[in-house]
Design an enzyme around this catalytic site. Structure first.
Site, PDB file in Angstrom:
ATOM      1  N   HIS A   1      -1.008   7.408   7.034  1.00  0.00           N
ATOM      2  CA  HIS A   1      -0.668   6.109   7.626  1.00  0.00           C
ATOM      3  C   HIS A   1      -1.612   5.841   8.781  1.00  0.00           C
ATOM      4  O   HIS A   1      -1.821   6.696   9.637  1.00  0.00           O
ATOM      5  CB  HIS A   1       0.783   6.120   8.129  1.00  0.00           C
ATOM      6  CG  HIS A   1       1.173   4.868   8.879  1.00  0.00           C
ATOM      7  ND1 HIS A   1       1.027   4.740  10.241  1.00  0.00           N
ATOM      8  CD2 HIS A   1       1.687   3.682   8.449  1.00  0.00           C
ATOM      9  CE1 HIS A   1       1.448   3.548  10.622  1.00  0.00           C
ATOM     10  NE2 HIS A   1       1.858   2.892   9.544  1.00  0.00           N
TER      11      HIS A   1
ATOM     12  N   HIS B   1      -1.333   0.732   7.477  1.00  0.00           N
ATOM     13  CA  HIS B   1      -1.832   0.800   6.104  1.00  0.00           C
ATOM     14  C   HIS B   1      -1.672   2.228   5.595  1.00  0.00           C
ATOM     15  O   HIS B   1      -1.860   3.185   6.354  1.00  0.00           O
ATOM     16  CB  HIS B   1      -3.301   0.383   6.077  1.00  0.00           C
ATOM     17  CG  HIS B   1      -3.912   0.436   4.707  1.00  0.00           C
ATOM     18  ND1 HIS B   1      -3.549  -0.433   3.702  1.00  0.00           N
ATOM     19  CD2 HIS B   1      -4.849   1.262   4.163  1.00  0.00           C
ATOM     20  CE1 HIS B   1      -4.246  -0.148   2.609  1.00  0.00           C
ATOM     21  NE2 HIS B   1      -5.032   0.884   2.864  1.00  0.00           N
TER      22      HIS B   1
ATOM     23  N   CYS C   1       0.834  -1.202   0.000  1.00  0.00           N
ATOM     24  CA  CYS C   1       0.000   0.000   0.000  1.00  0.00           C
ATOM     25  C   CYS C   1       0.869   1.253   0.000  1.00  0.00           C
ATOM     26  O   CYS C   1       0.471   2.295  -0.531  1.00  0.00           O
ATOM     27  CB  CYS C   1      -0.951  -0.006   1.197  1.00  0.00           C
ATOM     28  SG  CYS C   1      -0.156  -0.360   2.774  1.00  0.00           S
TER      29      CYS C   1
END
Length: 1035
Positions: free
Chosen positions: A585, A593, A177
């Site tokens: 974040h 993620h 990601c």
């Protein structure tokens, strides 16, 4: 020294400085010699260097002024992310100290330089390879995942088809990601996009690259071009970046894995791009210094102005990503102000020969793309692990950089001094105000105005002449009377025996006050004159205090406003930078993620890029997710662009037609062909899918199956309100209602013809059901479950639908138990046959009855789920509660009385997930292999797939529940555990922390039991009565 050796040495020194900066940030150690010693001992391994410093419990030695200049130049580089194009111009006023420093650094870099010259790969680059290995391993593992996990593609290619010109997402191929967030941010810089798409490798290296760096960068550039071209012209909703990641993985050889840091990756990515474009620039140059477009876009310069013992120095440095500390600051300008000033700076611009030391940074040249790294991680020395800083940090959508420019140095210094003076005055005013708002000398303090008001209320209370305790006798009866005989006057003073008597504690009588005591304390003796004087003083003092408080608050507000507007004049608003992208974040220091918010200047809105999902967003959502302080989500990187350089985001125009280039027209010939081939493959996949579906449809025509229903239905007979072939429990209940209406009609109706009796019975039955529909009942008594007519009335169904439904009830063949009922049934059936299609729309009629069946089935899901929840069978309860909530939401979309209380269902859906999370976490904590496997199975199979359902509507309680679940598992990161548990936790957390709200696959709905109307009503009533403390109140 050759040119190549010079470049290698510059790059090695840059890498050494980067490691020093990272080590300083992680450990908090500022002693440069100690940091260099740690890097030497660890041979450049950052993790080993951190371990060395923490094991030694190193303390920062007090730095004297003679060594300041040596360290100030190195320390200033914590703001620098320098490319190979960096150059310096140092004015040295301190003798030979710099040579000594260079010799010391050269010695410490000897091993690192030798390894770099041999391989061309730095230790930092090798660390990144570990991440890429993990990503590829995760991608391969994803092929083995079950259908309930989140990484699988939909088998239907139409679900993966791009809609119009919607931006293309990037598939998360396993812990990537961070890759998606960075690539999307850069791709949406159209100037950067053009540079990548139109890049062509140098002619001399197309056949045989000179060194390993060229062997790495050029294939990566080609894959990045391919990826960008797909993002421009693909027909797919999202594309797979695996090949670009594979190239990165193949460039480094390592078997270890970790989650990649987004700022480190961005820095390294720009380094690789810079190297690739530098090779091309050197080939294209004609006797002049080559210009590297990556340097032109992303790198700027600042001037470090310092002083040591009255001696001033200046040196120019190049910077890329500009790191900013978050801890202790409330907004971006505060971070920048702190980053621009080190030490005590009075002597920099004072006439006195001060011995103070310090330095300032002033930007001399800002890049078109200005990137700020927000340092949200710090090393906890006590726990021996990094921790994330969740503090709130605000940043503007438009940032004016004038106050930090070297050309505004003098005016900025004047304004800073004025702000400092105002803040000192502000502090004094706030301290004075605090004395008014927190008055008193004890641990509990109150506003002085309230204290005076309380005193006034006490003085004004009704006076009582007795003590609140003197008339209470421990042996007095509950009524509050004394124990003396009637007619005897109470004694005015206690006797000696009474004084020595030990009181007996009677808890139920002793605490009862005499009935004449007031409810509140009051003065015993106060004259009217005393009260008048006291009230006058208290009123005056309270008025004075309130006026003083208002004056102080007004002064504080004006000073705040003055500070806010200090840089608002036009002369200090000439360097505007608009926010282009925010990289977010969510999670803790060890796992999390990433996603990105990127501004679309053409649609004038924010877009959220979350792996394969690309959706419209808003500034409000960005603020909630990015500022921090609300959840574990916060901005980690800010990308601003110069608002006076529109070429950064301008579309490209066709030179001949003047039209904006879009889609495949933006691509050079080789990439256009590449995208066309991929689109043809996708078109073929769609064609094959459609052909398969057509064959299935043809087979279904030849062998018809029962028609599909919009909701999973119970195996059922025809409902009780429809015609029944034979008596059942349901039809018997309905039959009794019908016969009761007929009997009452016979008793009240003079005309005994079947038609007259039918009309009278229908009228009586409708009246009874109408009263039920209009009655305000408790949650456990839901008359909609007892009869469809109640449901239809409450939802304002058309009159024709109601009439036909009632006729159907009276046309039931099961009524034919005597001649009278049989004749009424025949009349009802005849009336049904006479209804013309244009009078009652049968499709509408069936839709209403289907809606009622869906309502009953949703009730069965709800009742069964709540029963299982009450029995603490959370695993089985979850799916019933999940589906009841989803189906109920569909019902409520049609009307308020179509379904049940959404808040109640949402509460128990949320509670069931929290209970399962608690159970799974307890199993994981046990450390026993079967328990751990079962616990993680519950999370992967049940909890994780349901999290998008809680995130999709942004309900505060649902978001908090998800946050609680994630925090529980993230709390294990810093705990001691066996390596196999740590490995399983590391593999599981990215799935839990994935913020995607796209529901890609899910469990099939559970099988429903069959309930009669009476059974369903009774079970529903029981379960609702047991939920007396539920947040909702039924429907």
């Amino acid at each position: 020294m050759t040119v190549e050796q010079n470049v290698l040495q510059q790059h090695s020194q840059k890498h050494q400085q980067t490691l020093l900066n990272q080590l300083r940030e992680v450990t908090g150690t500022t002693d440069v010699q100690l940091l260099q010693q740690a890097l030497q001992v660890s041979n450049g391994d950052l993790a080993e260097a951190v371990a060395f410093l923490t094991e030694k419990n190193a303390k920062v030695p007090q730095q004297d002024e003679t060594t300041y200049y040596q360290t100030s130049q190195v320390a200033s580089d914590r703001y620098i992310s320098v490319g190979s194009q960096a150059d310096t111009n140092v004015i040295d006023l301190t003798g030979d100290d710099k040579d000594d420093l260079q010799r010391a650094i050269a010695l410490s870099l000897e091993e690192s330089n030798r390894a770099f010259r041999e391989t061309g790969i730095t230790d930092e680059e090798q660390a990144i390879s570990r991440v890429l290995e993990a990503s590829i391993a995760e991608n391969k593992a994803s092929l083995k995942r079950t259908h309930t996990e989140v990484w699988s593609d939909s088998p239907n290619p139409h679900d993966r088809k791009r809609i119009d010109s919607c931006p293309v997402g990037l598939k998360n191929v396993g812990n990537t990601c961070w890759f998606s967030a960075v690539i999307q941010s850069l791709f949406n810089l159209l100037e950067f996009q053009r540079l990548v798409l139109n890049y062509s490798p140098p002619a001399r290296v197309q056949d045989l690259p000179r060194n390993q760096k060229e062997h790495r960068n050029l294939p990566f550039m080609q894959e990045l071009r391919n990826l960008f071209s797909l993002m421009v012209g693909s027909k797919r909703k999202y594309v797979d970046p695996s090949r670009a990641v594979e190239i990165l993985k193949d460039a480094f050889k390592s078997s270890e894995s970790q989650q990649q840091d987004v700022s480190e990756f961005t820095h390294k990515l720009l380094d690789w791009l810079e190297d690739a474009f530098q090779m091309k620039a050197e080939e294209d140059r004609e006797g002049e210094k080559p210009k590297n477009p990556m340097v032109e876009l992303f790198y700027g310069r600042f001037l470090a102005v310092g002083v040591l013992e009255g001696k001033k120095f200046e040196n120019t440095e190049m910077f890329g990503q500009y790191p900013l500390q978050v801890n202790g600051f409330k907004d971006l300008h505060e971070c920048l102000e702190a980053a621009m000033i080190e030490g005590e700076i009075e002597s920099l611009h004072s006439a006195e020969n001060s011995a103070r030391s310090g330095q300032e940074h002033w930007f001399t040249e800002l890049p078109p793309v200005l990137t700020f790294e927000l340092s949200r991680f710090e090393f906890n020395q006590a726990l021996g692990r990094p921790e994330k800083i969740h503090n709130k940090l605000e940043f503007p959508s438009m940032l004016y950089m004038d106050r930090y420019m070297d050309r505004n140095r003098e005016i900025t210094r004047i304004k800073r001094e004025e702000i400092r003076r105002l803040k000192e005055h502000l502090t004094l005013l706030q301290q004075r105000l605090e004395r008014y708002l927190s008055y008193g000398s004890g641990p509990k303090r109150f506003p002085l105005a309230d204290v005076l008001q309380y005193a006034m209320e006490f003085a004004s209370s009704k006076p009582v002449c007795t003590s609140p305790v003197e008339d209470i006798d421990s042996s007095a009866p509950p009524g509050g009377t004394t124990g003396s005989a009637p007619g005897l006057a109470p004694t005015t003073a206690p006797t000696a025996a009474q004084q020595q008597r030990v009181p007996i504690h009677k808890p139920f009588t002793q605490s009862r006050l005499p009935p004449d005591l007031p409810m509140h304390p009051a003065p015993r003796h106060i004259t009217e004159e005393e009260l008048r004087v006291l009230e006058g003083c208290l009123h005056r003092w309270r008025s004075e205090v309130e006026n003083d408080t208002r004056d102080l608050q007004g002064s504080i507000t004006r000073i705040h406003r003055t500070i806010e507007l200090m840089y608002s004049d036009k002369s200090m608003m000439q360097v505007p930078y608009r926010l282009h992208a925010v990289l977010v974040h969510e999670g803790q220091a060890n796992a999390g993620h990433y996603w990105a918010y990127i501004y679309d200047p053409h649609q004038r809105c924010w877009m959220k890029y979350n792996d394969i999902s690309v959706t419209k967003s808003s500034w409000e959502e960005l603020v909630r997710d990015s500022f921090g302080g609300y959840r574990n989500a916060s901005a980690y990187c800010l990308m601003y662009i110069n608002d006076k350089k529109p070429f950064l985001i301008e579309e490209e125009f066709d030179k001949e037609t003047g039209q904006i280039l879009s889609g495949l027209d933006k691509l050079p010939p080789d990439l256009k062909q590449y995208v066309k081939e991929d689109n043809e493959l996708f078109d073929k996949e769609i064609e094959e899918w459609d052909s398969l579906q057509a064959r299935k449809a043809q087979q279904e025509k030849l062998h018809p199956a029962p028609p599909p229903r919009p909701l999973p239905l119970i195996p059922q007979q025809d409902p009780e309100y429809m015609e029944q072939p034979s008596p059942t429990h349901d039809s018997k209940h309905l039959q009794e209602d019908t016969e009761r209406a007929i009997s009452k009609a016979v008793a009240e109706q003079e005309e005994r013809s079947p038609e007259a009796l039918l009309n009278a019975a229908i009228k009586l039955e409708y009246g009874r059901l109408l009263r039920f529909a209009q009655e305000d009942t408790s949650p456990e008594n839901d008359y909609r479950l007892q009869h469809i007519i109640v449901y239809l009335i409450q939802n304002q169904a058309p009159k024709k639908i109601l009439e036909r439904t009632l006729l159907t009830q009276f046309a039931d063949r099961n009524l034919a138990f005597d001649e009278r009922c049989k004749s009424i049934m025949n009349v009802a059936r005849a009336k049904l046959d006479l209804i013309k299609p244009e009078e009652v729309n049968m499709d509408e009629y069936e839709t209403w009855h289907q809606d009622y069946r869906n309502f009953r089935e949703t009730t069965i899901f709800m009742t069964t789920g709540l029963e299982l929840f009450q029995k603490t069978n959370y695993v089985e309860a979850l799916m019933y509660l999940i589906y009841s909530y989803q189906y109920n939401k569909e019902l409520l979309a049609k009307g308020l009385y179509r379904g049940h209380d959404e808040e109640l269902l949402g509460h128990y859906r949320r509670e069931c997930l929290l209970k399962l999370n608690e159970q799974a976490a307890a199993m994981f904590e046990s450390g026993e292999e079967p328990e751990v496997t079962t616990g993680l199975g519950i999370m992967n199979e049940l909890v994780v797939p349901c999290i998008p359902l809680l995130l999709v509507h942004d309900a505060e309680r649902d978001l908090l529940a998800v946050e609680d679940m994630r925090n529980r598992w993230c709390s294990y990161l810093g705990q001691e555990m066996e390596s196999n548990l740590q490995e399983k936790l590391t593999d599981f957390l990215p799935k839990l922390l994935d913020c995607s709200t796209e529901i890609k696959s899910f469990h099939d709905p559970p099988k429903l039991p069959t309930y009669s109307t009476l059974e369903l009503s009774e079970r529903f009533s029981r379960v609702m009565a047991a939920l007396s403390r539920a947040p909702g109140e039924g429907r």
